[in-house]
Write an enzyme that holds these catalytic residues in place. Structure first.
Site, PDB file in Angstrom:
ATOM      1  N   HIS A  82       0.757  -1.265   0.006  1.00 42.07           N
ATOM      2  CA  HIS A  82      -0.017   0.083   0.055  1.00 42.07           C
ATOM      3  C   HIS A  82       1.027   1.204  -0.125  1.00 42.07           C
ATOM      4  CE1 HIS A  82      -3.680   2.197   0.725  1.00 42.07           C
ATOM      5  NE2 HIS A  82      -2.643   2.961   1.463  1.00 42.07           N
ATOM      6  N   ASP A 161     -15.324   2.729   7.343  1.00 43.64           N
ATOM      7  CA  ASP A 161     -14.137   3.290   7.094  1.00 43.64           C
ATOM      8  C   ASP A 161     -14.539   4.266   5.733  1.00 43.64           C
ATOM      9  OD1 ASP A 161     -11.342   4.584   6.903  1.00 43.64           O
ATOM     10  OD2 ASP A 161     -11.393   3.535   4.854  1.00 43.64           O
ATOM     11  N   ARG A 168     -14.351  12.808   6.864  1.00 43.66           N
ATOM     12  CA  ARG A 168     -13.238  13.308   7.283  1.00 43.66           C
ATOM     13  C   ARG A 168     -12.726  14.557   6.098  1.00 43.66           C
ATOM     14  NH1 ARG A 168      -9.362   8.618   7.793  1.00 43.66           N
ATOM     15  NH2 ARG A 168      -7.794  10.367   8.323  1.00 43.66           N
ATOM     16  N   SER A 183      -7.603   3.652   9.244  1.00 41.75           N
ATOM     17  CA  SER A 183      -8.265   3.662   8.038  1.00 41.75           C
ATOM     18  C   SER A 183      -7.547   2.736   7.098  1.00 41.75           C
ATOM     19  CB  SER A 183      -8.471   5.187   7.302  1.00 41.75           C
ATOM     20  OG  SER A 183      -8.849   5.025   6.119  1.00 41.75           O
ATOM     21  N   LYS A 187      -8.447  -1.699   5.844  1.00 39.22           N
ATOM     22  CA  LYS A 187      -8.525  -2.266   4.652  1.00 39.22           C
ATOM     23  C   LYS A 187      -7.584  -3.377   4.220  1.00 39.22           C
ATOM     24  CE  LYS A 187      -8.853   2.145   3.596  1.00 39.22           C
ATOM     25  NZ  LYS A 187      -8.913   3.343   2.950  1.00 39.22           N
TER      26      LYS A 187
HETATM   27  N1  URA Z   1      -5.504   6.578   2.927  1.00 40.90           N
HETATM   28  C1  URA Z   1      -6.678   5.908   3.580  1.00 40.90           C
HETATM   29  O1  URA Z   1      -7.077   4.863   3.213  1.00 40.90           O
HETATM   30  N2  URA Z   1      -7.197   6.328   4.508  1.00 40.90           N
HETATM   31  C2  URA Z   1      -6.768   7.649   5.357  1.00 40.90           C
HETATM   32  O2  URA Z   1      -7.116   8.092   6.401  1.00 40.90           O
HETATM   33  C3  URA Z   1      -5.795   8.198   4.598  1.00 40.90           C
HETATM   34  C4  URA Z   1      -5.183   7.841   3.173  1.00 40.90           C
END
Ligand code: URA
Length: 423
Positions: A82, A161, A168, A183, A187
């Site tokens: 990621h 999320d 947010r 967050s 995932k």
């Molecule tokens: N990427 C995400 O998936 N979540 C965040 O809070 C910031 C970047």
């Protein structure tokens, strides 16, 4: 406890119990807590932070709001990757085929671009016919045959999320270390890979602006991984300048093909090789030096390139039909000097203005437009020399701004940015 009590407790800097976190976040998920109360709680978290126990609980609530992907039918070790995102960031498309060509499975769910940053899924969709919506069974099957697959994140993965992130985004509560960590990790854990490598970007074009914050979030995300029994490794990397030489969807696919053909050598290439080596090290349990040697080999022998093409074909893409715009415009420099900086954010916005990204969720992207950078950090430039070429929707595209201002020049040949060797 009422939601107002929970907000006040966090506003005063106290630790929320598991029960209070559930009440607030699950209540929001069920539609019982309004946006304004959740926004107030998120702002209190931004101001006062969360301890590790609170972050673990929040991550858990996000994960349990949806499904977990079951990758047990995939043979061998799976390693996910990621990146916290940026301008011209095509590392996934370079790294995944290298790693898969070396026998490590890469199950990758990616996102679309939003704002000034690009998304891997939009880049892949510039290839006519390419399917980003494989079923779970097709995804697993391709992992067993090709070794990697890149698909769009399913709606069932950590859906809470997604809701919280959207809130947010419009309430000034994105830039919080515990919120970003929970967050991202929710995932990643729900995506089911055995091991995870995180590319934590720091700099002007990134979400995290200081190295201290990047170090802290890396530590926290590793801890969350540990909590779920997942091995997590992180790299803190630099995001002030656009990555590589192209920005724009089809242009970036062409750049990936050049890199995998061993025709480029720049910061993006070095970064991608370093990330790939870390994934191979984790996946095969070999020393990093050996992993780096295998990564070099995979590119030199053409194995990584072949793997990339195999993936495209397997997901229905017809690379022969990939097109960039026929309308181009060279941008000459209005200044003379030594380039010591390039504003990643401005280039990302320019690509967006050319039609390469979305300003609203409903916008349709033009995959053929973008920017090819002709000058890079460290180059000397004379007035009138071409800095970059724009690929535009139509002929005669006029710019109000002077793109020369996106570059920082120095009269002296001083150090190009020291942080280009951040990893
Ligand atoms: N990427 C995400 O998936 N979540 C965040 O809070 C910031 C970047």
């Amino acid at each position: 406890m009422s939601m107002v009590d929970i907000i006040n407790k966090k506003r005063l800097g106290s630790k929320l119990s598991d029960h209070e976190i559930e009440e607030a976040f699950l209540g929001y998920d069920r539609g019982e807590i309004p946006d304004y109360q959740m926004s107030a709680l998120l702002m209190a978290i931004c101001a006062n932070g969360m301890c590790e126990d609170e972050v673990f609980k929040l991550t858990d609530v996000f994960i349990r709001s949806g499904d977990m992907l079951d990758l047990s039918e995939v043979e061998g070790t799976t390693v996910d990757k990621h990146s916290t995102g940026g301008v011209g960031d095509k590392t996934t498309l370079i790294v995944a085929p290298i790693v898969a060509s070396l026998g490590v499975k890469v199950p990758k769910m990616s996102g679309r671009g939003l704002g000034h940053t690009g998304g891997t899924i939009d880049k892949l969709e510039s290839i006519p016919g390419f399917r980003v919506d494989l079923s779970e069974q097709e995804f697993i099957q391709q992992l067993n045959t090709v070794g990697f697959s890149i698909i769009s994140q399913t709606a069932h993965l950590a859906p809470l999320d997604k809701k919280i992130y959207a809130l947010r985004d419009v309430t000034g509560t994105v830039e919080s270390i515990p919120l970003i960590a929970s967050s991202i990790m929710s995932k990643k854990i729900a995506s089911g890979a055995d091991k995870i490598v995180l590319d934590v970007k720091v700099g002007k074009g990134a979400l995290l602006k200081t190295q201290e914050d990047a170090i802290e979030i890396s530590r926290l995300m590793k801890k969350i991984g540990e909590h779920y029994g997942k091995e997590v490794d992180t790299m803190i990397t630099y995001m002030d300048i656009p990555l590589g030489t192209s920005i724009g969807n089809a242009l970036e696919i062409l750049e990936v093909m050049k890199i995998l053909s061993n025709e480029e050598n720049n910061y993006l290439v070095a970064l991608s090789k370093a990330l790939a080596a870390k994934m191979v090290q984790l996946g095969l349990g070999i020393p990093i030096e050996e992993a780096s040697r295998r990564v070099e080999d995979s590119i030199k022998t053409g194995k990584a390139y072949e793997k990339f093409m195999e993936m495209i074909e397997s997901q229905g893409g017809n690379i022969g039909e990939l097109r960039v715009s026929g309308y181009t415009k060279d941008i000459p420099s209005s200044k003379k000097g030594h380039i010591i900086g390039m504003d990643a954010y401005q280039f990302g916005k320019l690509s967006l203005d050319l039609g390469g990204g979305r300003k609203t969720k409903e916008d349709k992207i033009d995959p053929r437009v973008g920017i090819v950078l002709k000058k890079k950090i460290g180059d000397d430039v004379e007035v009138g020399e071409i800095l970059c070429t724009l690929y535009t929707k139509e002929e005669g595209y006029n710019l109000e701004e002077d793109i020369t201002n996106y570059y920082t020049f120095s009269e002296e040949k001083d150090q190009p940015l020291s942080s280009t060797n951040l990893f």
